[in-house]
Scaffold this motif. Structure first.
Motif, PDB file in Angstrom:
ATOM      1  N   SER A  86      44.007   6.414  45.597  1.00 37.29           N
ATOM      2  CA  SER A  86      43.243   5.142  45.952  1.00 37.29           C
ATOM      3  C   SER A  86      42.753   4.703  47.143  1.00 37.29           C
ATOM      4  CB  SER A  86      44.748   3.981  46.042  1.00 37.29           C
ATOM      5  OG  SER A  86      45.474   4.139  46.550  1.00 37.29           O
TER       6      SER A  86
ATOM      7  N   LEU B  48      43.882  11.575  51.289  1.00 35.24           N
ATOM      8  CA  LEU B  48      42.645  12.273  50.965  1.00 35.24           C
ATOM      9  C   LEU B  48      42.649  11.795  48.962  1.00 35.24           C
ATOM     10  CD1 LEU B  48      41.724  15.677  51.151  1.00 35.24           C
ATOM     11  CD2 LEU B  48      43.917  15.842  50.037  1.00 35.24           C
TER      12      LEU B  48
ATOM     13  N   ARG C 279      50.107   2.453  43.227  1.00 32.17           N
ATOM     14  CA  ARG C 279      51.167   2.258  43.066  1.00 32.17           C
ATOM     15  C   ARG C 279      50.447   0.624  43.492  1.00 32.17           C
ATOM     16  NH1 ARG C 279      54.977   4.634  46.636  1.00 32.17           N
ATOM     17  NH2 ARG C 279      53.484   5.303  47.388  1.00 32.17           N
ATOM     18  N   GLN C 280      50.325   0.203  44.939  1.00 31.60           N
ATOM     19  CA  GLN C 280      49.581  -0.889  44.969  1.00 31.60           C
ATOM     20  C   GLN C 280      47.850  -1.170  44.060  1.00 31.60           C
ATOM     21  OE1 GLN C 280      49.856  -1.124  49.305  1.00 31.60           O
ATOM     22  NE2 GLN C 280      50.228   1.401  48.874  1.00 31.60           N
TER      23      GLN C 280
ATOM     24  N   ASP D 110      54.370   3.987  39.919  1.00 34.33           N
ATOM     25  CA  ASP D 110      54.910   5.079  40.283  1.00 34.33           C
ATOM     26  C   ASP D 110      54.493   6.357  39.654  1.00 34.33           C
ATOM     27  OD1 ASP D 110      56.419   5.982  42.074  1.00 34.33           O
ATOM     28  OD2 ASP D 110      57.516   5.020  42.687  1.00 34.33           O
TER      29      ASP D 110
ATOM     30  N   ASN E 234      47.830  14.297  44.297  1.00 30.70           N
ATOM     31  CA  ASN E 234      47.442  14.387  46.140  1.00 30.70           C
ATOM     32  C   ASN E 234      48.796  13.783  45.662  1.00 30.70           C
ATOM     33  OD1 ASN E 234      45.722  14.348  48.734  1.00 30.70           O
ATOM     34  ND2 ASN E 234      46.097  12.453  47.755  1.00 30.70           N
TER      35      ASN E 234
ATOM     36  N   TYR F  29      60.394  17.905  52.429  1.00 30.27           N
ATOM     37  CA  TYR F  29      58.923  17.848  52.707  1.00 30.27           C
ATOM     38  C   TYR F  29      58.698  19.080  52.591  1.00 30.27           C
ATOM     39  CZ  TYR F  29      53.739  17.334  53.571  1.00 30.27           C
ATOM     40  OH  TYR F  29      52.444  17.266  53.386  1.00 30.27           O
TER      41      TYR F  29
ATOM     42  N   LYS G 109      56.363  21.526  49.145  1.00 28.93           N
ATOM     43  CA  LYS G 109      55.069  21.630  48.863  1.00 28.93           C
ATOM     44  C   LYS G 109      55.033  23.317  49.001  1.00 28.93           C
ATOM     45  CE  LYS G 109      53.317  18.533  49.443  1.00 28.93           C
ATOM     46  NZ  LYS G 109      52.463  18.004  48.812  1.00 28.93           N
TER      47      LYS G 109
ATOM     48  N   ILE H  11      45.301  16.442  58.128  1.00 28.30           N
ATOM     49  CA  ILE H  11      44.297  15.559  58.060  1.00 28.30           C
ATOM     50  C   ILE H  11      44.098  14.711  58.007  1.00 28.30           C
ATOM     51  CG2 ILE H  11      43.276  15.564  55.542  1.00 28.30           C
ATOM     52  CD1 ILE H  11      45.053  17.205  53.942  1.00 28.30           C
TER      53      ILE H  11
ATOM     54  N   THR I 120      44.374  10.925  57.252  1.00 27.95           N
ATOM     55  CA  THR I 120      44.511  10.318  56.156  1.00 27.95           C
ATOM     56  C   THR I 120      45.245   8.510  56.986  1.00 27.95           C
ATOM     57  OG1 THR I 120      47.158  11.221  55.385  1.00 27.95           O
ATOM     58  CG2 THR I 120      44.258  12.116  54.514  1.00 27.95           C
TER      59      THR I 120
HETATM   60  N1  LIG Z   1      47.812  14.369  55.714  1.00 25.87           N
HETATM   61  C1  LIG Z   1      47.949  15.577  56.347  1.00 25.87           C
HETATM   62  O1  LIG Z   1      47.801  15.595  57.114  1.00 25.87           O
HETATM   63  C2  LIG Z   1      48.274  16.317  55.291  1.00 25.87           C
HETATM   64  C3  LIG Z   1      48.753  17.476  55.619  1.00 25.87           C
HETATM   65  C4  LIG Z   1      48.938  18.389  54.861  1.00 25.87           C
HETATM   66  C5  LIG Z   1      48.984  18.613  53.676  1.00 25.87           C
HETATM   67  N2  LIG Z   1      49.102  17.329  52.978  1.00 25.87           N
HETATM   68  C6  LIG Z   1      49.286  17.331  51.468  1.00 25.87           C
HETATM   69  O2  LIG Z   1      47.871  16.255  51.157  1.00 25.87           O
HETATM   70  C7  LIG Z   1      48.205  14.952  50.274  1.00 25.87           C
HETATM   71  C8  LIG Z   1      47.567  13.382  50.520  1.00 25.87           C
HETATM   72  O3  LIG Z   1      48.696  13.095  51.677  1.00 25.87           O
HETATM   73  P1  LIG Z   1      48.614  11.955  52.467  1.00 25.87           P
HETATM   74  O4  LIG Z   1      49.744  11.177  52.986  1.00 25.87           O
HETATM   75  O5  LIG Z   1      47.253  12.515  53.656  1.00 25.87           O
HETATM   76  O6  LIG Z   1      48.085  10.564  51.793  1.00 25.87           O
HETATM   77  P2  LIG Z   1      46.727   9.851  50.960  1.00 25.87           P
HETATM   78  O7  LIG Z   1      45.538  11.639  50.621  1.00 25.87           O
HETATM   79  O8  LIG Z   1      46.535   9.378  51.835  1.00 25.87           O
HETATM   80  O9  LIG Z   1      46.611   9.628  50.220  1.00 25.87           O
HETATM   81  C9  LIG Z   1      48.280   8.319  49.037  1.00 25.87           C
HETATM   82  C10 LIG Z   1      47.451   8.339  48.367  1.00 25.87           C
HETATM   83  O10 LIG Z   1      49.041   8.257  46.996  1.00 25.87           O
HETATM   84  C11 LIG Z   1      48.806   7.350  46.330  1.00 25.87           C
HETATM   85  N3  LIG Z   1      50.474   7.893  45.931  1.00 25.87           N
HETATM   86  C12 LIG Z   1      51.465   8.066  47.737  1.00 25.87           C
HETATM   87  N4  LIG Z   1      53.178   7.281  46.891  1.00 25.87           N
HETATM   88  C13 LIG Z   1      52.514   7.494  45.597  1.00 25.87           C
HETATM   89  C14 LIG Z   1      53.465   7.268  44.305  1.00 25.87           C
HETATM   90  N5  LIG Z   1      54.779   7.641  44.247  1.00 25.87           N
HETATM   91  N6  LIG Z   1      52.643   6.731  42.981  1.00 25.87           N
HETATM   92  C15 LIG Z   1      51.636   6.851  43.209  1.00 25.87           C
HETATM   93  N7  LIG Z   1      50.118   6.777  43.985  1.00 25.87           N
HETATM   94  C16 LIG Z   1      51.543   7.484  45.374  1.00 25.87           C
HETATM   95  C17 LIG Z   1      48.972   6.507  48.117  1.00 25.87           C
HETATM   96  O11 LIG Z   1      48.603   5.445  46.418  1.00 25.87           O
HETATM   97  P3  LIG Z   1      49.576   4.379  46.737  1.00 25.87           P
HETATM   98  O12 LIG Z   1      50.360   4.144  47.958  1.00 25.87           O
HETATM   99  O13 LIG Z   1      48.801   2.611  46.549  1.00 25.87           O
HETATM  100  O14 LIG Z   1      50.642   4.173  45.596  1.00 25.87           O
HETATM  101  C18 LIG Z   1      47.498   6.503  47.728  1.00 25.87           C
HETATM  102  O15 LIG Z   1      46.787   6.285  46.859  1.00 25.87           O
HETATM  103  C19 LIG Z   1      49.806  15.036  50.272  1.00 25.87           C
HETATM  104  O16 LIG Z   1      50.385  15.983  49.148  1.00 25.87           O
HETATM  105  C20 LIG Z   1      50.106  15.667  51.444  1.00 25.87           C
HETATM  106  O17 LIG Z   1      51.443  16.734  51.245  1.00 25.87           O
HETATM  107  C21 LIG Z   1      48.274  15.877  54.031  1.00 25.87           C
END
Ligand SMILES: NC(=O)c1ccc[n+]([C@@H]2O[C@H](COP(=O)([O-])OP(=O)(O)OC[C@H]3O[C@@H](n4cnc5c(N)ncnc54)[C@H](OP(=O)(O)O)[C@@H]3O)[C@@H](O)[C@H]2O)c1
Length: 262
Positions: free
Chosen positions: A20, A23, A43-44, A69, A93, A158, A162, A191, A193
């Motif tokens: 939602s 990323l 979730r939201q 969830d 994701n 974490y 990964k 990234i 986000t």
């Molecule tokens: N951001 C970075 O710098 C980075 C770097 C390396 C790798 N990554 C990886 O990339 C992916 C995205 O990371 P991000 O933190 O940037 O997140 P993101 O893409 O912003 O995503 C979070 C999304 O996941 C949903 N979500 C989170 N927990 C959930 C749950 N328990 N059940 C269902 N939906 C869930 C959130 O919605 P709700 O909150 O509404 O559930 C939201 O849609 C992750 O796997 C992360 O490990 C990120």
């Protein structure tokens, strides 16, 4: 790959677990742009429905929103089963990242990280790969991280989860490629986000990418190998950390980068 070929290889529906925002939403958008229907899971409900409506409107594809969830695998399985759609592409994701020293992290937080980052992608890959193997086509993308290349103090759990995703993707790639199913782990660096901003990077780390860039490049890399590292600087960083320096030195470098997260 052309959009027609992408649809043939991975359609008619993609499931984006954690789709939602950030990323995940960028993945959903890149997939909808290629003409696939999308099941979005998060979730939201408000944000989920808003993203689903935006994608429907922009790309004219079917977008189904499932508010749950992902840590509750039985519920996820039942909800997806009830949709009665054929899912040819899984993007896993969602993630949970307990930040802080291991000694200060609660057992409940550790268990949640294992549920969201390990148990759910593992069982969803199992669930959805079975019909993919039967059809002889499909794709699975597991979001990993450069943090999973070596031990990472302050985000030790974490990073280990990964690493699990990257190793799982490599093994499944070897097993499923001959069966027509592409598997890929994306080992991303930073990234932009909401999750990243919340984790407290005051200013973006060198090599930080936009979510849209990571999603597009990852989908383009699907089918070409088991591991993808988006961004030239991140590729160099992984090469140095994994091949050129000792594990001890790699952990020390990671400690400098992750020690300040809160
Ligand atoms: N951001 C970075 O710098 C980075 C770097 C390396 C790798 N990554 C990886 O990339 C992916 C995205 O990371 P991000 O933190 O940037 O997140 P993101 O893409 O912003 O995503 C979070 C999304 O996941 C949903 N979500 C989170 N927990 C959930 C749950 N328990 N059940 C269902 N939906 C869930 C959130 O919605 P709700 O909150 O509404 O559930 C939201 O849609 C992750 O796997 C992360 O490990 C990120």
């Amino acid at each position: 790959m052309s959009t027609t070929r992408f649809r043939e290889a991975y359609g008619p529906y993609a499931l984006v677990a954690g789709g939602s925002d950030g990323l995940g939403a960028a993945f959903a958008e890149a997939i909808a742009r290629r003409g696939l229907n999308v099941v979005l899971l998060a979730r939201q409900e408000d944000r989920l429905n808003a993203t689903a409506a935006r994608l429907r409107e922009a790309y004219g594809v079917d977008v189904v929103a499932v508010a749950t969830d992902v840590a509750d695998y039985e519920s996820v399985k039942a909800r997806i089963g009830a949709l009665d759609v054929s899912i040819g592409l899984l993007i896993y994701n969602a993630a949970y990242a307990p930040i802080g020293r291991f000694e200060d992290t609660g057992a409940d937080e550790l268990a949640r990280a294992a549920d969201v980052n390990v148990r759910a992608p593992l069982l969803l890959a199992k669930l959805l790969s079975a019909p993919m193997i039967e059809r002889g086509r499909g794709g699975i993308v597991l979001m990993s991280s450069l943090a999973g290349s070596q031990g990472s103090p302050n985000i030790a759990t974490y990073a280990a989860t990964k690493s699990f995703n990257a190793i799982l993707a490599e093994g499944l790639w070897g097993e499923l490629k001959p069966r027509g199913v592409d598997v890929l782990a994306c080992m991303a660096g930073a990234i932009l986000t909401p999750g990243y901003e919340q984790a407290g990077g005051d200013k973006p780390a060198p090599g930080t990418l936009e979510a849209r860039q990571v999603a597009e490049r990852t989908l383009n890399a699907l089918g070409k190998g088991p591991i993808f590292v988006p961004g030239a600087l991140n590729k160099v960083a992984r090469f140095v950390l994994m091949r050129l320096i000792s594990r001890r030195a790699a952990i020390a470098i990671m400690s400098k980068n992750t020690g300040g997260l809160s």
